[in-house]
Structures are given as C-alpha cells and as structure tokens.
Design an enzyme around this catalytic site. Structure first.
Site, PDB file in Angstrom:
ATOM      1  CE  LYS A 176      -6.812  -8.094   6.172  1.00 22.13           C
ATOM      2  NZ  LYS A 176      -6.115  -6.865   6.518  1.00 22.13           N
TER       3      LYS A 176
ATOM      4  CG  MET B 135      -2.161  -0.807   1.097  1.00 25.14           C
ATOM      5  SD  MET B 135      -3.328  -0.051  -0.047  1.00 25.14           S
ATOM      6  CE  MET B 135      -4.008   1.245   0.982  1.00 25.14           C
TER       7      MET B 135
ATOM      8  N   GLY C 282      -9.875  -5.489   9.179  1.00 23.99           N
ATOM      9  CA  GLY C 282     -10.399  -4.337   9.916  1.00 23.99           C
ATOM     10  C   GLY C 282     -11.734  -3.891   9.352  1.00 23.99           C
TER      11      GLY C 282
ATOM     12  CG  HIS D 289      -8.382  -9.478   2.575  1.00 23.49           C
ATOM     13  ND1 HIS D 289      -9.606  -9.505   3.213  1.00 23.49           N
ATOM     14  CD2 HIS D 289      -8.106  -8.169   2.350  1.00 23.49           C
ATOM     15  CE1 HIS D 289     -10.040  -8.266   3.361  1.00 23.49           C
ATOM     16  NE2 HIS D 289      -9.162  -7.435   2.843  1.00 23.49           N
ATOM     17  CG  HIS D 290      -3.413  -9.990   0.075  1.00 26.44           C
ATOM     18  ND1 HIS D 290      -2.344 -10.047   0.945  1.00 26.44           N
ATOM     19  CD2 HIS D 290      -4.105  -8.865   0.417  1.00 26.44           C
ATOM     20  CE1 HIS D 290      -2.375  -9.009   1.753  1.00 26.44           C
ATOM     21  NE2 HIS D 290      -3.434  -8.267   1.452  1.00 26.44           N
TER      22      HIS D 290
HETATM   23  N1  NAI Z   1      -7.396   0.988   5.024  1.00 22.72           N
HETATM   24  C1  NAI Z   1      -7.222   0.439   3.822  1.00 22.72           C
HETATM   25  O1  NAI Z   1      -7.920   0.759   2.855  1.00 22.72           O
HETATM   26  C2  NAI Z   1      -6.168  -0.595   3.639  1.00 22.72           C
HETATM   27  C3  NAI Z   1      -5.423  -0.980   4.708  1.00 22.72           C
HETATM   28  N2  NAI Z   1      -4.449  -1.907   4.573  1.00 22.72           N
HETATM   29  C4  NAI Z   1      -3.676  -2.179   5.780  1.00 22.72           C
HETATM   30  O2  NAI Z   1      -2.458  -1.451   5.671  1.00 22.72           O
HETATM   31  C5  NAI Z   1      -1.424  -2.160   6.341  1.00 22.72           C
HETATM   32  C6  NAI Z   1      -0.273  -2.406   5.356  1.00 22.72           C
HETATM   33  O3  NAI Z   1      -0.726  -3.291   4.347  1.00 22.72           O
HETATM   34  P1  NAI Z   1       0.237  -3.764   3.165  1.00 22.72           P
HETATM   35  O4  NAI Z   1       0.764  -2.588   2.444  1.00 22.72           O
HETATM   36  O5  NAI Z   1      -0.484  -4.810   2.430  1.00 22.72           O
HETATM   37  O6  NAI Z   1       1.415  -4.446   4.018  1.00 22.72           O
HETATM   38  P2  NAI Z   1       2.956  -4.616   3.622  1.00 22.72           P
HETATM   39  O7  NAI Z   1       3.500  -5.653   4.539  1.00 22.72           O
HETATM   40  O8  NAI Z   1       3.112  -4.791   2.153  1.00 22.72           O
HETATM   41  O9  NAI Z   1       3.583  -3.188   3.983  1.00 22.72           O
HETATM   42  C7  NAI Z   1       3.836  -2.727   5.269  1.00 22.72           C
HETATM   43  C8  NAI Z   1       5.184  -2.009   5.242  1.00 22.72           C
HETATM   44  O10 NAI Z   1       5.355  -1.322   6.481  1.00 22.72           O
HETATM   45  C9  NAI Z   1       6.728  -1.489   6.848  1.00 22.72           C
HETATM   46  N3  NAI Z   1       6.846  -1.211   8.273  1.00 22.72           N
HETATM   47  C10 NAI Z   1       6.625  -2.048   9.319  1.00 22.72           C
HETATM   48  N4  NAI Z   1       6.840  -1.379  10.475  1.00 22.72           N
HETATM   49  C11 NAI Z   1       7.176  -0.120  10.146  1.00 22.72           C
HETATM   50  C12 NAI Z   1       7.500   1.053  10.886  1.00 22.72           C
HETATM   51  N5  NAI Z   1       7.558   1.033  12.225  1.00 22.72           N
HETATM   52  N6  NAI Z   1       7.771   2.197  10.218  1.00 22.72           N
HETATM   53  C13 NAI Z   1       7.726   2.232   8.863  1.00 22.72           C
HETATM   54  N7  NAI Z   1       7.451   1.156   8.103  1.00 22.72           N
HETATM   55  C14 NAI Z   1       7.171   0.008   8.743  1.00 22.72           C
HETATM   56  C15 NAI Z   1       7.069  -2.909   6.436  1.00 22.72           C
HETATM   57  O11 NAI Z   1       8.463  -3.100   6.364  1.00 22.72           O
HETATM   58  C16 NAI Z   1       6.379  -2.970   5.087  1.00 22.72           C
HETATM   59  O12 NAI Z   1       7.214  -2.490   4.056  1.00 22.72           O
HETATM   60  C17 NAI Z   1      -2.064  -3.439   6.882  1.00 22.72           C
HETATM   61  O13 NAI Z   1      -2.463  -3.233   8.220  1.00 22.72           O
HETATM   62  C18 NAI Z   1      -3.275  -3.614   5.982  1.00 22.72           C
HETATM   63  O14 NAI Z   1      -4.296  -4.359   6.583  1.00 22.72           O
HETATM   64  C19 NAI Z   1      -4.182  -2.485   3.374  1.00 22.72           C
HETATM   65  C20 NAI Z   1      -4.905  -2.169   2.269  1.00 22.72           C
HETATM   66  C21 NAI Z   1      -5.971  -1.199   2.306  1.00 22.72           C
HETATM   67  O1  LIG Z   2      -4.544  -6.003   4.303  1.00 22.32           O
HETATM   68  C1  LIG Z   2      -5.255  -5.648   3.311  1.00 22.32           C
HETATM   69  O2  LIG Z   2      -4.966  -5.944   2.149  1.00 22.32           O
HETATM   70  C2  LIG Z   2      -6.443  -4.831   3.571  1.00 22.32           C
HETATM   71  N1  LIG Z   2      -6.655  -4.415   4.778  1.00 22.32           N
HETATM   72  C3  LIG Z   2      -7.731  -3.609   5.212  1.00 22.32           C
HETATM   73  C4  LIG Z   2      -8.598  -4.352   6.186  1.00 22.32           C
HETATM   74  O3  LIG Z   2      -8.072  -5.153   6.981  1.00 22.32           O
HETATM   75  O4  LIG Z   2      -9.800  -4.134   6.193  1.00 22.32           O
HETATM   76  C5  LIG Z   2      -8.499  -2.985   4.078  1.00 22.32           C
HETATM   77  C6  LIG Z   2      -8.651  -3.855   2.868  1.00 22.32           C
HETATM   78  O5  LIG Z   2      -9.548  -4.868   3.165  1.00 22.32           O
HETATM   79  C7  LIG Z   2      -7.308  -4.418   2.441  1.00 22.32           C
END
Ligand code: NAI
Ligand SMILES: O=C(O)C1=N[C@H](C(=O)O)C[C@H](O)C1
Length: 251
Positions: free
Chosen positions: A139, A15, A145, A135-136
C-alpha cells in the site's frame, strides 16, 4: 435495454483487474476500455465510455478525473489521496459539467462503510477513541483513506456533541508512537505481509471498551460496492463522498 458503457482505469492493478472481471460478468454493463499507466485517456471518448472506474494512484487520479468530467463521463473512484483542496477542485470541474456525477468512495466494502456509519453513531457516547488500520505492505499511502474518513466522521460527531479533547497524559513519546492526529483522533497504520484491508475502531470509557472491526479478506469483497457505485452514479450529478449515500442506510 442498452448496457451502460464502463471503462476501468488502473485495469492491470490489484483492484483494477478485479473490477475488469466484475464489470465483464455483469449483464447490464459493457466493459469498453481497460486503461493502464501511460495509456491515452482519449480512448475513453473514442469507446463512448459513460462511466470510468478509477483504481490507479493518488498521483494520477486528478488528471484522470479532470478529463472525465470535462467530457461528461461519470466517475467511480476508489483511489485514495483526496484532500479538502482536491475535493474543492473537483467540485469546480463538476460545476462546469452539469449532469456529470463523481462518487469518491474511500472504501467499497459494504462492511467497511457500515463500520464508518456505526462509528459515527457511537462517537458521542465514549470519552476515548482511536482508529487502527491494517493493510498489505504494497500500500502506497498511510494512513488509509478509510481510516482518515472514519476519524473525520468521528471527530465531527464528537464536535456536534460538544465533547472535550480526549484524555491523554503522554508528555514524552518517540515520534509516531501515538499515531497520526486526524482532527484530534489518533490513527495508527500497520503494514503486514498476509493482510489485505482491515480496520478497528476502539472506543473507551470508564469500565468499558467497545470495538468495531472490519476485515476485507480479498479484493472481490469490494466489487459489490464498485458495481453499486457504477449503477447509481449516472443518476446522481455532482460530487458524492462515500458509498453510504447509495446504500439508503436510514431507510
Ligand atoms: N476504495 C476502495 O475500496 C479501495 C481502494 N483502493 C485504492 O485503490 C488504489 C489502487 O490500489 P491497488 O489496486 O491496490 O494498487 P495497484 O498498484 O495494484 O494498482 C494501481 C494500477 O494503476 C496503474 N496506474 C497508475 N497510474 C495510472 C494512470 N495514470 N492511468 C491508468 N493506470 C494507472 C498502475 O500501473 C497499477 O497497475 C489505491 O489508491 C488504493 O488505496 C484499494 C482497495 C480498495
Ligand atoms: O490500498 C488498499 O488496499 C486499500 N485502500 C483503501 C483505503 O486506503 O482506505 C481501501 C481499503 O482499505 C483498501
């Protein structure tokens, strides 16, 4: 007019890298910092960041937010893992930093936010409801959430309408077979290669089924919501829970 100075935390993640691109391409925003795991949070103050987008990990997000709020940096948070206790702690930090705003957005997808909104509206009309999120397989958290928030909103609407508990005659089950119980709403989590982020809300009553479904086909789908959050949070002090509050849904 000067550009809003924005930082991305988790900048090398799935993201975060998408958010880096989206902020970089926005004419009214300036990307001033891209932080990954282990990078110094002081970079945020040194670069004069006004808004920090957090897309990291449930284990990291609270420390990041404490630093940001203490330094008057607004937060736009997509990271999951927000319990009631975490939200209360965040509220106490915000009370000590008047003028600072934090948006916690369980989902930045416009259609996902609308799914939650419509589910809340539909909840009082149906005897049964279950949430299925898909989801993928990378996760970290389950259920998502978004699914937890959806179930909480449905449960609140059912309680407001004084609906009784759902019918369910299950008396013997393998552990987990009926999903997680979120305030009385069963929530099921599927992890499957090929998926991105999807959710179904299934409502049932005598002789009819009503299904709401949302599919995020790629992470670019979340970016209009991220940018909306960044643009609105600076004028919205305190805690905002859910992007719907920036979408003028009742207008
Ligand atoms: N609200 C929304 O619409 C969405 C939320 N998410 C959430 O966002 C979060 C990240 O998701 P992804 O990108 O898929 O995960 P990801 O694992 O690809 O990316 C997370 C990144 O954060 C880094 N990281 C970890 N601790 C850190 C810190 N203290 N400071 C800076 N960087 C740090 C990791 O090294 C990694 O590169 C998850 O909690 C996911 O559920 C994901 C997609 C959509
Ligand atoms: O980890 C994800 O990918 C996503 N996380 C968020 C969640 O936990 O709801 C948002 C979206 O579903 C993608």
């Amino acid at each position: 007019m000067s550009k809003l100075r924005v930082a991305v935390l988790g900048a090398r993640g799935r993201m975060g890298s998408e958010a880096v691109r989206a902020v970089g391409a926005a004419d009214d925003l300036e990307l001033v910092a891209e932080l990954g795991r282990g990078d110094r949070l002081e970079t945020l103050t040194e670069t004069g960041a006004q808004v920090a987008i957090d897309l990291t990990h449930p284990d990291a997000v609270m420390d990041n937010l404490e630093f940001c709020v203490r330094h008057g940096i607004h937060g736009v948070v997509g990271t999951t893992g927000f319990t009631g206790e975490r939200l209360d702690l965040l509220r106490t930090w915000l009370a000590g930093s008047p003028g600072t705003g934090v948006l916690i957005a369980p989902n930045f997808g416009i259609g996902a936010v609308l799914t939650m909104h419509f589910a809340q509206q539909a909840a009082r009309f149906f005897e049964s409801v279950e949430v299925v999120e898909l989801h993928h397989p990378h996760k970290a958290d389950a259920p998502s959430g978004t699914a937890v928030r959806t179930a909480q909103l449905i449960a609140r609407a059912r309680a407001d309408a004084k609906l009784p508990a759902q019918p369910d005659a299950t008396s013997t089950a393998l552990e987990g077979a009926r999903g997680a119980d979120v305030d009385g709403v069963p929530v099921h989590a599927v992890r499957l290669r090929g998926l991105v982020a999807h959710q179904e809300v299934l409502f049932g009553d005598e002789g009819e089924i009503f299904t709401l479904r949302h599919d995020s086909m790629n992470r670019g789908s979340f970016m209009p919501g991220v940018l909306l959050g960044v643009r609105r949070v600076t004028g919205t002090p305190g805690l905002t829970l859910g992007l719907e509050h920036f979408m003028d849904l009742d207008g």
